[in-house]
Design an enzyme around this catalytic site. Structure first.
Site, PDB file in Angstrom:
ATOM      1  N   CYS A 110      -2.364  -2.164  -3.454  1.00  0.00           N
ATOM      2  CA  CYS A 110      -3.116  -1.195  -4.248  1.00  0.00           C
ATOM      3  C   CYS A 110      -4.039  -1.918  -5.218  1.00  0.00           C
ATOM      4  O   CYS A 110      -5.209  -1.537  -5.386  1.00  0.00           O
ATOM      5  CB  CYS A 110      -2.152  -0.273  -4.994  1.00  0.00           C
ATOM      6  SG  CYS A 110      -2.967   1.064  -5.891  1.00  0.00           S
ATOM      7  N   CYS A 208       5.186   4.501  -6.157  1.00  0.00           N
ATOM      8  CA  CYS A 208       4.691   5.827  -6.524  1.00  0.00           C
ATOM      9  C   CYS A 208       4.844   6.858  -5.413  1.00  0.00           C
ATOM     10  O   CYS A 208       5.031   8.046  -5.686  1.00  0.00           O
ATOM     11  CB  CYS A 208       3.229   5.737  -6.955  1.00  0.00           C
ATOM     12  SG  CYS A 208       2.077   5.206  -5.655  1.00  0.00           S
TER      13      CYS A 208
END
Length: 375
Positions: A110, A208
């Site tokens: 990410c 997440c």
């Protein structure tokens, strides 16, 4: 002369919110940016997946919190939707890696593909000179090396450089980490001084997009949503000598170093030593078999040097909670590097990152491709 414009990556947590407040107080023109990456309720209809997820970064609640902070600070604020890119560059590789018998690090992917790539592009588009984030790390230019350096945070317990090893010189030149010299208690106190409503908001936990940390359940739900069948990665559970102890339903149920849930019993504790994705084979053994002195890493990114020309002494970190250990790094074939530790390390895991340090300086890092034989 107009004040410099800085875009702040606002996750809705106390760290990035404090960064925005600090820089605003210093007189910079601040623009808040939040990346919308994953719909937390997307897989909630699938068996075993929760309907509501708490304590996750980048959730809808976090977007709300970030927007509220921006309003309180009186700064422009934008939500940038990168769900498609996040799925392509982070979620899908995460699934594929597990199905191949490796253990991925989605947070590093990410950072590499979105937070310090796409977000920097957005910052430039809105006229921001720099991007600031709430990461605990330090970045500075070294005139002697003529390079930007990434350094560990002063608070070693919060240091996040392990997840930032993929940053390029261009990205580092446009990125600032205002919290690199602060401790978490200092950050919370600063947030209170700026009267931020979320000064005591708990930190986000775990990955997440994987609620509860149940990777297997997430993979099952994700593939079902995609209309794909879970591939057959079942196979044998064997010892280092090749003795078959049993069979398993799929290699994505295992990670190197795992002890519980192996499905076999021999009277003494067994651990996952190796996962052979091509054969669907899981090798188990006693704890000593997890020790190894060597690894091969690929897809290298060097920060403090432009390339590796000769062997160098470093401290190498093989997972986030691992204490960097003395080692020598040398070139290998196909652009890979070989790492030789002074002392055997436990559970070196393909798919994880290995990051090299010289004191506080991040020399560079790469992805673990394979490990050597047990020490």
């Amino acid at each position: 002369m107009p004040a410099q414009t800085i875009a702040v990556a606002m996750s809705g947590g106390v760290d990035s919110s404090t960064v925005a407040a600090m820089l605003r107080a210093e007189g910079y023109n601040i623009v808040g940016l939040t990346m919308q990456l994953w719909n937390q309720r997307r897989l909630s209809s699938h068996p075993g997946m929760p309907e509501q997820v708490q304590g996750r970064c980048c959730s809808i609640d976090d977007v709300y919190d970030a927007r509220r902070v921006a309003e309180d600070l009186g700064i422009p604020y934008y939500v940038v939707n990168h769900e498609q890119r996040f799925e392509h560059d982070v979620v899908r590789p995460f699934v594929d890696e597990y199905l191949s018998g490796r253990t991925p690090i989605p947070c590093s992917l990410c950072n590499n593909h979105l937070k310090f790539d796409q977000l920097l592009i957005t910052a430039r588009q809105i006229g921001a000179d720099l991007l600031a984030t709430g990461h605990y790390a330090r970045c500075e230019f070294d005139e002697a090396r003529n390079r930007w350096l990434l350094k560990r945070a002063l608070d070693a317990s919060k240091d996040q450089t392990y997840f930032l090893f993929g940053l390029t010189q261009e990205q580092l030149s446009r990125t600032r980490f205002p919290l690199g010299g602060m401790t978490k208690p200092q950050v919370r106190e600063t947030a209170r001084q700026h009267e931020l409503a979320l000064a005591d908001k708990p930190d986000s936990q775990e990955i997440c997009f994987v609620p509860g940390g149940d990777y297997k359940r997430f993979i099952d739900a994700y593939l079902a949503e995609q209309g794909e069948s879970l591939p057959d990665t079942s196979g044998e559970i064997v010892t280092n000598e090749g003795k078959v102890l049993g069979h398993h339903a799929g290699i994505h149920n295992f990670t190197v170093g795992q002890r519980k849930g192996l499905g076999v019993a021999t009277g003494s504790p067994l651990y996952v030593i190796n996962i052979n994705g091509a054969k669907g084979q899981v090798t188990v053994g006693e704890g000593e078999a997890l020790l190894s002195r060597t690894l091969i890493a690929h897809k290298m990114n060097w920060i403090a040097i432009d390339e590796l020309r000769e062997p160098i002494r470093v401290h190498a970190k093989i997972r986030h909670r691992h204490e960097p250990a003395p080692a020598v790094v040398e070139t290998a074939e196909r652009g890979e590097v070989k790492v030789l530790f002074d002392e055997p390390q436990r559970a070196i895991t393909p798919g994880q990152a290995v990051v090299f340090y010289d004191g506080d300086i991040v020399m560079g890092g790469g992805w673990i491709a394979e490990t050597g034989k047990a020490a």
